[in-house]
Design a protein around this motif. Structure first.
Motif, mmCIF file in Angstrom:
data_model
loop_
_atom_site.group_PDB
_atom_site.id
_atom_site.type_symbol
_atom_site.label_atom_id
_atom_site.label_comp_id
_atom_site.label_asym_id
_atom_site.label_seq_id
_atom_site.Cartn_x
_atom_site.Cartn_y
_atom_site.Cartn_z
ATOM 1 N N THR A 49 73.405 -4.789 66.155
ATOM 2 C CA THR A 49 72.366 -4.066 65.110
ATOM 3 C C THR A 49 72.514 -2.820 64.958
ATOM 4 O OG1 THR A 49 72.291 -6.288 64.242
ATOM 5 C CG2 THR A 49 71.106 -4.873 62.791
ATOM 6 N N GLY A 50 72.379 -1.643 64.432
ATOM 7 C CA GLY A 50 72.270 -0.631 64.447
ATOM 8 C C GLY A 50 72.261 0.099 63.683
ATOM 9 N N THR A 51 72.578 1.617 64.149
ATOM 10 C CA THR A 51 72.862 2.347 62.447
ATOM 11 C C THR A 51 73.171 3.314 64.007
ATOM 12 O OG1 THR A 51 70.607 4.014 63.367
ATOM 13 C CG2 THR A 51 70.643 2.747 61.447
ATOM 14 N N PRO A 52 75.138 4.349 63.255
ATOM 15 C CA PRO A 52 75.270 5.427 63.344
ATOM 16 C C PRO A 52 75.173 6.716 63.793
ATOM 17 C CG PRO A 52 76.937 4.169 61.413
ATOM 18 C CD PRO A 52 75.497 3.588 61.459
ATOM 19 N N ALA A 53 74.822 7.644 64.687
ATOM 20 C CA ALA A 53 74.172 8.527 65.304
ATOM 21 C C ALA A 53 75.340 9.252 64.689
ATOM 22 C CB ALA A 53 73.765 8.742 65.607
ATOM 23 N N LYS A 54 77.023 9.617 63.884
ATOM 24 C CA LYS A 54 77.701 11.033 64.465
ATOM 25 C C LYS A 54 77.530 12.300 64.804
ATOM 26 C CE LYS A 54 80.302 8.880 60.011
ATOM 27 N NZ LYS A 54 80.812 8.619 59.208
ATOM 28 N N ASP A 55 76.247 12.790 64.114
ATOM 29 C CA ASP A 55 75.559 13.995 64.911
ATOM 30 C C ASP A 55 74.981 14.207 66.186
ATOM 31 O OD1 ASP A 55 77.129 14.528 62.241
ATOM 32 O OD2 ASP A 55 74.519 15.393 61.061
ATOM 33 N N MET A 56 74.639 12.792 66.832
ATOM 34 C CA MET A 56 73.808 12.740 68.092
ATOM 35 C C MET A 56 74.860 13.751 68.765
ATOM 36 S SD MET A 56 72.615 9.341 70.288
ATOM 37 C CE MET A 56 70.891 9.858 69.639
ATOM 38 N N MET A 57 75.037 14.404 69.816
ATOM 39 C CA MET A 57 75.473 14.924 70.888
ATOM 40 C C MET A 57 75.604 13.993 72.027
ATOM 41 S SD MET A 57 75.293 19.047 70.159
ATOM 42 C CE MET A 57 75.577 18.918 71.838
ATOM 43 N N THR A 58 75.897 13.567 73.270
ATOM 44 C CA THR A 58 76.680 12.758 74.055
ATOM 45 C C THR A 58 77.317 13.700 75.009
ATOM 46 O OG1 THR A 58 78.508 11.474 73.584
ATOM 47 C CG2 THR A 58 76.428 10.560 73.158
ATOM 48 N N THR A 59 77.446 13.128 75.934
ATOM 49 C CA THR A 59 78.297 13.073 78.289
ATOM 50 C C THR A 59 78.963 12.243 77.811
ATOM 51 O OG1 THR A 59 76.476 12.751 79.302
ATOM 52 C CG2 THR A 59 76.174 15.044 78.571
ATOM 53 N N CYS A 60 79.425 11.811 77.239
ATOM 54 C CA CYS A 60 79.972 10.393 76.474
ATOM 55 C C CYS A 60 81.822 11.044 77.328
ATOM 56 C CB CYS A 60 79.604 8.740 76.380
ATOM 57 S SG CYS A 60 77.878 8.069 77.163
ATOM 58 N N GLN A 61 81.722 11.670 76.277
ATOM 59 C CA GLN A 61 83.214 12.139 75.421
ATOM 60 C C GLN A 61 83.925 11.428 74.901
ATOM 61 O OE1 GLN A 61 85.171 14.487 78.750
ATOM 62 N NE2 GLN A 61 83.190 14.628 80.107
ATOM 63 N N GLN A 62 83.168 10.089 74.652
ATOM 64 C CA GLN A 62 84.036 9.040 73.777
ATOM 65 C C GLN A 62 83.091 8.556 72.923
ATOM 66 O OE1 GLN A 62 85.480 6.998 77.812
ATOM 67 N NE2 GLN A 62 86.704 6.111 75.813
ATOM 68 N N GLY A 63 83.521 7.723 71.453
ATOM 69 C CA GLY A 63 83.176 6.822 70.688
ATOM 70 C C GLY A 63 82.456 7.201 70.259
ATOM 71 N N GLU A 64 81.631 7.021 68.742
ATOM 72 C CA GLU A 64 80.510 7.600 68.207
ATOM 73 C C GLU A 64 79.677 6.956 68.320
ATOM 74 O OE1 GLU A 64 80.002 5.924 62.881
ATOM 75 O OE2 GLU A 64 81.630 6.996 63.417
ATOM 76 N N PRO A 65 78.717 7.830 68.053
ATOM 77 C CA PRO A 65 77.264 7.425 68.769
ATOM 78 C C PRO A 65 76.860 5.812 67.737
ATOM 79 C CG PRO A 65 77.392 10.001 69.769
ATOM 80 C CD PRO A 65 78.766 9.815 68.702
ATOM 81 N N PHE A 66 75.951 5.655 68.371
ATOM 82 C CA PHE A 66 75.578 4.183 67.560
ATOM 83 C C PHE A 66 74.421 3.913 68.075
ATOM 84 C CE2 PHE A 66 75.021 -0.678 66.664
ATOM 85 C CZ PHE A 66 75.281 0.568 64.747
ATOM 86 N N LYS A 67 73.380 3.798 67.448
ATOM 87 C CA LYS A 67 71.856 3.625 67.892
ATOM 88 C C LYS A 67 71.419 2.531 67.990
ATOM 89 C CE LYS A 67 69.577 8.466 67.718
ATOM 90 N NZ LYS A 67 68.366 9.261 66.782
ATOM 91 N N VAL A 68 71.333 1.255 69.033
ATOM 92 C CA VAL A 68 71.540 0.120 69.057
ATOM 93 C C VAL A 68 69.870 -0.197 68.616
ATOM 94 C CG1 VAL A 68 71.436 -1.954 70.224
ATOM 95 C CG2 VAL A 68 73.490 0.007 70.478
ATOM 96 N N SER A 69 69.468 -1.115 68.436
ATOM 97 C CA SER A 69 67.871 -2.076 67.496
ATOM 98 C C SER A 69 67.869 -2.978 67.952
ATOM 99 C CB SER A 69 68.174 -1.417 66.465
ATOM 100 O OG SER A 69 68.695 -2.172 65.186
ATOM 101 N N SER A 70 69.246 -4.027 67.959
ATOM 102 C CA SER A 70 69.106 -5.271 68.785
ATOM 103 C C SER A 70 70.089 -6.086 69.456
ATOM 104 C CB SER A 70 68.632 -6.057 67.721
ATOM 105 O OG SER A 70 69.630 -6.410 67.021
ATOM 106 N N VAL A 71 70.267 -6.702 70.247
ATOM 107 C CA VAL A 71 71.171 -7.365 70.750
ATOM 108 C C VAL A 71 71.266 -7.963 71.021
ATOM 109 C CG1 VAL A 71 72.733 -6.958 72.884
ATOM 110 C CG2 VAL A 71 71.373 -4.976 72.596
ATOM 111 N N ALA A 72 72.294 -9.093 70.912
ATOM 112 C CA ALA A 72 72.568 -10.796 71.112
ATOM 113 C C ALA A 72 73.733 -10.997 71.281
ATOM 114 C CB ALA A 72 72.114 -11.234 68.933
ATOM 115 N N GLY A 73 73.577 -12.300 71.952
ATOM 116 C CA GLY A 73 74.827 -12.771 73.110
ATOM 117 C C GLY A 73 75.753 -12.350 74.071
ATOM 118 N N SER A 74 74.547 -11.701 75.291
ATOM 119 C CA SER A 74 74.650 -10.691 76.341
ATOM 120 C C SER A 74 74.653 -12.058 77.263
ATOM 121 C CB SER A 74 74.056 -9.879 76.549
ATOM 122 O OG SER A 74 73.188 -9.889 76.513
#
Length: 136
Positions: free
Chosen positions: A111-136
């Motif tokens: 669960t989280g929020t898209p961060a389309k305007d965030m710059m990253t060095t990963c060169q792929q994927g739309e950045p998504f700020k994760v607030s919680s993780v389940a099922g790992s």
């Protein structure tokens, strides 16, 4: 009485060249019709600053809007080391413990929020700020 100054023949060419170059640059403001636009500044851009990428239609299927979103799927590795993707989104974790709790191949729900305007060095994927993780 007439005083004559003579100019050395070898000094005319460098002076003329200097004048021609400075005159050509003096009026290049890019505002005349047909003139190229001035180059963009190369100043540093903060991580949270917007990029110059065209805006995407957030109402398109599979594209989350700016609010909180839940994604479910299998994590894949990105092309750059340490980059994890889920359903076309680059996962940006709030803390190291969250990131260490998952790995490529895990089936998870985040669960989280898209961060389309965030710059990253990963060169792929739309950045998504994760607030919680389940099922790992």
């Amino acid at each position: 009485m007439v005083i004559r100054r003579s100019i050395a023949p070898g000094s005319i060419v460098p002076v003329a060249l200097l004048l021609a170059l400075s005159a050509g640059c003096a009026n290049n403001t890019g505002t005349e019709p047909g003139a190229p636009a001035p180059a963009a500044s190369s100043a540093a851009v903060p991580e949270s600053a917007a990029t110059s990428a065209p805006a995407e239609d957030s109402s398109a299927p599979g594209k989350p809007s700016g609010g909180t979103t839940t994604l479910t799927g299998t994590i894949t590795e990105g092309v750059e080391p340490g980059c994890l993707l889920l359903d076309g989104h680059l996962l940006i974790f709030n803390d190291a413990a969250q990131k260490q709790s998952v790995k490529a191949g895990d089936q998870i729900t985040v669960t989280g929020t898209p961060a389309k305007d965030m710059m990253t060095t990963c060169q792929q994927g739309e950045p998504f700020k994760v607030s919680s993780v389940a099922g790992s």
